[in-house]
Design an enzyme around this catalytic site. Structure first.
Site, PDB file in Angstrom:
ATOM      1  N   PRO A   2       0.817  -1.214   0.000  1.00 17.85           N
ATOM      2  CA  PRO A   2       0.000   0.000   0.000  1.00 17.85           C
ATOM      3  C   PRO A   2       0.856   1.272   0.000  1.00 17.85           C
ATOM      4  O   PRO A   2       1.948   1.270   0.540  1.00 17.85           O
ATOM      5  CB  PRO A   2      -0.792  -0.086   1.302  1.00 17.85           C
ATOM      6  CG  PRO A   2      -0.545  -1.434   1.874  1.00 17.85           C
ATOM      7  CD  PRO A   2       0.740  -1.910   1.289  1.00 17.85           C
ATOM      8  N   GLU A   3       0.334   2.324  -0.628  1.00 17.92           N
ATOM      9  CA  GLU A   3       1.034   3.608  -0.680  1.00 17.92           C
ATOM     10  C   GLU A   3       0.251   4.639   0.139  1.00 17.92           C
ATOM     11  O   GLU A   3      -0.669   4.286   0.865  1.00 17.92           O
ATOM     12  CB  GLU A   3       1.198   4.037  -2.142  1.00 17.92           C
ATOM     13  CG  GLU A   3       1.921   2.968  -2.990  1.00 17.92           C
ATOM     14  CD  GLU A   3       2.056   3.350  -4.456  1.00 17.92           C
ATOM     15  OE1 GLU A   3       2.043   4.543  -4.774  1.00 17.92           O
ATOM     16  OE2 GLU A   3       2.167   2.434  -5.292  1.00 17.92           O
TER      17      GLU A   3
END
Ligand SMILES: [Zn+2]
Length: 272
Positions: A2-3
């Protein structure tokens, strides 16, 4: 993955359920998830503390504690934090469970076992070297321009470098470069003032949009309630599907490796 948008969504959705609550116990199902200190110290120092705040820095979640220590969590490639009732059984990918008062538990689910937790006195020991936050007011086109000055790395690699700018990874770098019409191999220092301004605006627009859609569940990312994010349905080039055409000009999207990651771009809209 995830970013920033996925970690921001996780923070936003966990916040009302964990801040103010006490950690009453810990179940570790994979000891490797604790990086610092030892397992014994991690558990004994954490149990009994109340969570006083929850903030995001880059792709890190930082939980403030009554002792003034901080619990820092990085989801890495495949982690999610899930809120569950005390009666819920962990699934086979759950690596750690924080037991909270009011019968709530926080499950750290991580299929690839890459996620990490640290319990430290000074958060800067872990997050001190991160670059600026792209959504904060202080991140202006001038700041981006100064940071690009003399940089000879490809712009795609710079955007994914957490010491250059915090929170962006492969997906949102590709999306921002497409929106700014900049080829991923352009050298940082070669960008014109106009291109820097386009990139600055594209970074913010792409990240804010993805937060609005609660992140992208292209792989294993889940929101704290177990729901999927839908930001990936808005992607123009990232996570390209075979045969996809540029949504602007119809040219086939190309993929090139940059620093061992696939970069997707339109060779016509983003000329070198
Ligand atoms: Zn195009």
């Amino acid at each position: 993955m995830p970013e920033l948008p996925e970690v921001e969504t996780t923070k936003n959705e966990l916040l009302p359920h964990i801040v103010g609550h006490r950690i009453t116990g810990i179940t570790l199902l994979w000891d490797g998830i604790v990086r610092q200190p030892s397992i014994e110290e991690f558990c004994s120092r954490l149990i009994g503390q109340r969570i006083t705040e929850l903030v995001r820095r880059g792709k890190y979640l930082i939980l403030g504690l009554t002792s003034n220590e901080v619990l820092i969590i990085h989801l890495k490639m495949t982690g999610s934090l899930l809120l569950k009732p005390a009666s819920a059984e962990p699934d086979k990918y759950t690596r750690a469970i924080l037991h909270l008062d009011k019968e709530t538990r926080l499950h750290f689910r991580d299929p690839r076992k890459l996620g990490v937790m640290w319990l430290v006195e000074d958060k800067n020991a872990i997050v001190g070297k991160l670059g600026p936050e792209p959504l904060e007011d202080g991140f202006t086109p001038q700041v981006l321009s100064q940071r690009l000055n003399k940089r000879t790395a490809p712009i795609k690699a710079l955007l994914c470098d957490q010491t250059f700018i915090a929170g962006i990874g492969n997906m949102y770098a590709d999306e921002a470069l497409f929106a700014a019409r900049i080829h991923p191999l352009r050298l940082g220092k070669s960008l014109s003032q106009d291109e820097v301004e386009r990139l600055h605006s594209a970074i913010r627009q792409v990240l804010w949009s993805a937060i609005g859609y609660k992140g992208a569940s292209v792989d294993t990312y889940l929101r704290p309630g177990g729901e999927l994010g839908t930001a990936h349905f808005q992607f123009q080039v990232a996570h390209y599907l075979s045969g996809r055409l540029c949504p602007v000009c119809g040219t086939p999207i190309e993929r090139i490796p940059i620093r061992n990651r696939g970069s997707y771009f339109c060779p016509k809209c983003q000329p070198l």
